[in-house]
Design an enzyme around this catalytic site. Structure first.
Site, PDB file in Angstrom:
ATOM      1  N   CYS A 270       1.019  -1.002  -0.090  1.00  0.00           N
ATOM      2  CA  CYS A 270      -0.083  -0.108  -0.107  1.00  0.00           C
ATOM      3  C   CYS A 270       0.869   1.298   0.286  1.00  0.00           C
ATOM      4  O   CYS A 270       1.684   1.381   0.702  1.00  0.00           O
ATOM      5  CB  CYS A 270      -0.917   0.131   1.252  1.00  0.00           C
ATOM      6  SG  CYS A 270      -2.200  -1.219   1.288  1.00  0.00           S
TER       7      CYS A 270
ATOM      8  N   ARG B  78     -11.541   0.356  -7.203  1.00  0.00           N
ATOM      9  CA  ARG B  78     -11.459   0.129  -5.856  1.00  0.00           C
ATOM     10  C   ARG B  78     -10.949   1.350  -5.282  1.00  0.00           C
ATOM     11  O   ARG B  78     -10.716   1.693  -4.164  1.00  0.00           O
ATOM     12  CB  ARG B  78     -10.275  -1.095  -5.802  1.00  0.00           C
ATOM     13  CG  ARG B  78      -9.808  -1.540  -4.436  1.00  0.00           C
ATOM     14  CD  ARG B  78      -8.697  -2.373  -4.421  1.00  0.00           C
ATOM     15  NE  ARG B  78      -8.019  -2.284  -3.102  1.00  0.00           N
ATOM     16  CZ  ARG B  78      -8.293  -2.918  -1.998  1.00  0.00           C
ATOM     17  NH1 ARG B  78      -9.230  -3.671  -1.856  1.00  0.00           N
ATOM     18  NH2 ARG B  78      -7.663  -2.455  -0.620  1.00  0.00           N
TER      19      ARG B  78
END
Ligand code: XMP
Length: 470
Positions: free
Chosen positions: A296, A396
């Site tokens: 991430c 997303r």
């Protein structure tokens, strides 16, 4: 002090895995006695609390099959067309519940070839299969004593014990001979039980005796959800920030129209859980943790994060306050080791979701990359540039409002079969619960106590002061 300064100074501490340890307690629990069964969703009870991330370098059919056989759940990623995703899910549903070896000899082979194969494989009997895939019988050394080497094996195939696909689990517990043929209702040959590995398996199966599987969806893609619904056991809403009113509105429709369990997420705060509980009905699970994942970059790119451990504890508090403890939390992101997994469960989760920890295994859906004498596998965030280029998972990260990648890609060391990693997590979790004195995850929630570490403590609880070159 002004209110901005106050907000800063009195900010909560978002403790994460490396910040805390679980304290040992008086225990009469041996690790081998620990029961790790858990609810992954309201209606799905798994044998181990492990779920794989719906990422295109982690979970396709092979990973989901392996994980369900080991008692966990694979969630097929959605970075592909609806048809491709349904096909991957079907592959899981059609797979044998235990590993089978697809060993056989064609009916048109010669006796000489069959003898050679028996010797090479070191098994008692060789299933003989015709050109339509039908099982004809077994070829054994002593069944063709007077045969000519050039005779066809079909002539010497003798009938013998077989098992039906559905009986695989029952039979595997009794340690069958290695060459017991598995056939389906039409007499088609499926393989023989892989005896060597049966003992580790406690598969997660549906009420039709098939492996369970999940699939990721966008909350906005009702069509995909409807196509998957017939096949999957659970749909997992796959957005980076579910606590967005548009997402919640879209999920409301999904929850109304889709009959399988739906897990929603990701969320990271008490308030997000509170809104879900007050605005949505029939939520079957919560995917919790924002920006802790190993790939991430959300935290860097946006400054926003709800580290998984902190997020789990917050969401768990909301579930308790609203009397909604039947809804399981899946802790997602940053879980590197069984120790992190134990902390996530102790903070209130029912299961953990793993990306990086599984990405280096044989079953992960990414290529093996040799560099020098070492092997690696590719692992990428679903918000990384290259994953977004494939388009399907782009929402997303909700473009077009966002135009920036929130994930990275890289290589992870190759780790062999996923069964090894799962065994490491299983054994580590059992040991952790043994230290805490908890017989199962429910007891862990009650008995676990955390202590905060200093940076010196953190160093000390990792292997240290050794030359780690071995
Ligand atoms: P681990 O640490 O197990 O984390 O590798 C996997 C989880 O990370 C999330 N994920 C992302 N988060 N950008 C993000 O901010 C991304 O590109 C990305 N891709 C995956 C996801 O929740 C996954 O389960």
């Amino acid at each position: 002090m002004g209110k901005f300064t106050d907000k800063l100074i009195n900010a909560p501490i978002a403790l994460t895995f490396g910040d805390v340890v679980l304290l040992p307690s008086r225990s009469d629990v041996e690790p081998r006695e620990v029961d790790l069964t858990t609810n992954i969703t309201v209606n799905i009870k798994a044998n181990i609390p492990i779920v794989s991330s719906p990422m295109d370098t982690v979970t396709e059919a092979e990973m989901a099959i392996a994980l369900a056989r080991l008692g966990g759940l694979g969630v097929i990623h959605r970075n592909c067309s609806r048809e491709e995703q349904v096909e991957l899910v079907k592959q899981v549903k059609k797979a044998p519940v235990l590993p089978v070896k697809y060993i056989y000899i064609k009916a048109s082979s010669t006796v000489e070839e069959a003898h050679k194969m028996l010797l090479k494989l070191n098994i008692e009997a060789l299933p003989v299969v015709d050109s339509n895939g039908l099982f004809l019988g077994y070829f054994k050394h002593n069944s063709a004593i007077r045969a000519d080497d050039k005779d066809l094996v079909a002539r010497y195939a003798v009938k013998g014990e077989v098992i039906k696909r559905e009986e695989l689990l029952k039979v595997s517990k009794t340690n069958p001979k290695d060459s017991l043929a598995i056939i389906d209702n039409d007499g088609k040959y499926w393989g023989i039980i892989d005896n060597g590995s049966c003992n580790n398996y406690s598969p997660l199966i549906d009420d039709k005796g098939r492996l369970r599987v999940g699939a990721a969806i966008s909350p906005y893609d009702l069509n995909r959800a409807k196509m998957l619904e017939k096949w999957v056991d659970v749909l997992v809403v796959d957005v980076a920030h579910f606590h967005n009113l548009n997402c919640i509105k879209a999920a409301k429709k999904l929850l109304r129209e889709i009959s399988v369990d739906i897990v929603v997420g990701n969320i990271g705060t008490y308030e997000a859980c509170e809104d879900i509980l007050t605005m949505l009905e029939n939520v079957a699970g919560l995917r919790v943790g924002i920006a802790s994942g190993s790939i991430c970059s959300t935290g860097i790119v946006t400054g926003v994060a709800a580290p998984t451990l902190f997020a789990v504890a917050n969401v768990r508090d909301a579930l308790e306050d609203y009397g909604a403890l039947h809804i399981p939390i899946i802790a997602d992101g940053g879980i590197k080791s069984p120790g992190d997994a134990a902390k996530a469960l102790a903070a209130g989760a029912s299961a953990i979701m793993l990306g990086r920890a599984l990405a280096g295994t044989d079953e992960a859906s990414s290529p093996l990359i040799p560099i020098g004498s070492r092997l690696y596998k590719l692992y990428r965030g679903m918000g990384s540039k290259s994953a977004l280029a494939k388009r399907y998972s782009a929402d997303r990260y909700s473009p077009p409002s966002k135009k920036i990648a929130e994930g990275v890609e890289g290589l992870v060391p190759y780790r062999g079969p996923v069964a090894n990693v799962i065994e490491e997590f299983r054994a580590g979790l059992q040991a952790a619960l043994g230290y805490v004195g908890a017989r199962n995850i429910r007891e862990l929630w009650v008995k676990a106590k955390f202590a905060r570490l200093t940076s010196i403590g953190l160093k000390e609880v990792h292997p240290h002061d050794l030359l780690m070159s071995l």
